[in-house]
Design a protein around this motif. Structure first.
Motif, short mmCIF file in Angstrom:
data_model
loop_
_atom_site.label_atom_id
_atom_site.label_comp_id
_atom_site.label_asym_id
_atom_site.label_seq_id
_atom_site.Cartn_x
_atom_site.Cartn_y
_atom_site.Cartn_z
N ASP A 1 14.95 54.67 39.82
CA ASP A 1 15.45 53.30 39.97
C ASP A 1 16.55 52.99 38.95
O ASP A 1 17.55 52.35 39.27
CB ASP A 1 14.31 52.28 39.82
CG ASP A 1 13.37 52.27 41.01
OD1 ASP A 1 13.72 52.85 42.08
OD2 ASP A 1 12.27 51.69 40.88
N THR A 2 16.35 53.46 37.72
CA THR A 2 17.35 53.24 36.67
C THR A 2 18.66 53.94 37.01
O THR A 2 19.74 53.35 36.93
CB THR A 2 16.83 53.75 35.31
OG1 THR A 2 15.65 53.02 34.97
CG2 THR A 2 17.87 53.58 34.22
N ASP B 1 19.67 54.98 39.99
CA ASP B 1 20.23 54.38 41.20
C ASP B 1 20.94 53.06 40.89
O ASP B 1 22.02 52.79 41.42
CB ASP B 1 19.15 54.14 42.26
CG ASP B 1 18.65 55.43 42.89
OD1 ASP B 1 19.31 56.49 42.72
OD2 ASP B 1 17.59 55.39 43.55
N SER B 2 20.35 52.27 40.02
CA SER B 2 20.96 51.01 39.61
C SER B 2 22.28 51.26 38.88
O SER B 2 23.29 50.60 39.14
CB SER B 2 20.00 50.23 38.71
OG SER B 2 20.60 49.05 38.26
N MET B 3 22.27 52.23 37.99
CA MET B 3 23.48 52.58 37.25
C MET B 3 24.57 53.05 38.21
O MET B 3 25.73 52.63 38.12
CB MET B 3 23.19 53.67 36.22
CG MET B 3 24.42 54.08 35.43
SD MET B 3 24.20 55.60 34.51
CE MET B 3 23.98 56.79 35.82
N ALA C 1 24.90 52.37 41.39
CA ALA C 1 25.36 51.24 42.21
C ALA C 1 26.33 50.36 41.42
O ALA C 1 27.35 49.91 41.97
CB ALA C 1 24.17 50.42 42.69
N GLN C 2 26.03 50.14 40.15
CA GLN C 2 26.91 49.31 39.33
C GLN C 2 28.27 49.98 39.10
O GLN C 2 29.31 49.32 39.17
CB GLN C 2 26.25 48.99 37.98
CG GLN C 2 25.10 48.02 38.10
CD GLN C 2 25.54 46.70 38.70
OE1 GLN C 2 26.53 46.11 38.29
NE2 GLN C 2 24.80 46.24 39.69
N GLU D 1 30.31 49.69 42.21
CA GLU D 1 30.85 48.34 42.35
C GLU D 1 32.06 48.14 41.43
O GLU D 1 33.07 47.56 41.83
CB GLU D 1 29.77 47.31 42.04
CG GLU D 1 30.13 45.91 42.43
CD GLU D 1 28.97 44.95 42.31
OE1 GLU D 1 29.23 43.79 41.93
OE2 GLU D 1 27.82 45.33 42.58
#
Length: 112
Positions: free
Chosen positions: A75-76, A78-80, A82-83, A86
């Protein structure tokens, strides 16, 4: 009428229908963004450096997918990812707009 002129006419007809500057800005941004996507994708498909980089990314991502990460770790990461995606999208959009503005300025300076 040439296609570009038609798009320009459509853009102006949309712009005059809106009431606020923000709506006009968003309309122009959408129009330019759609143009950028077409042009950029064409260039990227022909850019061997980009294609090599993309292949390396896909290999690394496959390794990431196959590794044994905990749910929290995944999750960490994947979040990184995604950011950063963006951020890269915003950067590319602004770089494209900057190029258009600079091109316009160059053309205008040549007319003077």
């Amino acid at each position: 009428m040439i296609p570009q002129a038609k798009h320009t006419q459509e853009l102006f007809s949309i712009i005059i229908q809106h009431n606020s500057v923000q709506e006009i800005r968003e309309t122009i941004k959408l129009f330019m963004d759609s143009m950028k996507d077409t042009t950029l994708n064409t260039l990227l498909m022909k850019d061997s450096d980009y294609q090599t980089c993309q292949q390396e990314y896909l290999r690394a991502y496959e390794c990431y997918q196959n590794d044994d990460f905990s749910t929290a770790q995944r999750d960490t990461v994947d979040s990184m990812l995604a950011q950063i995606d963006e951020c890269h999208l915003a950067y590319a959009t602004n770089a494209y707009f900057a190029g258009l503005i600079d091109s316009y300025r160059i053309i205008k300076s040549m007319e003077s």
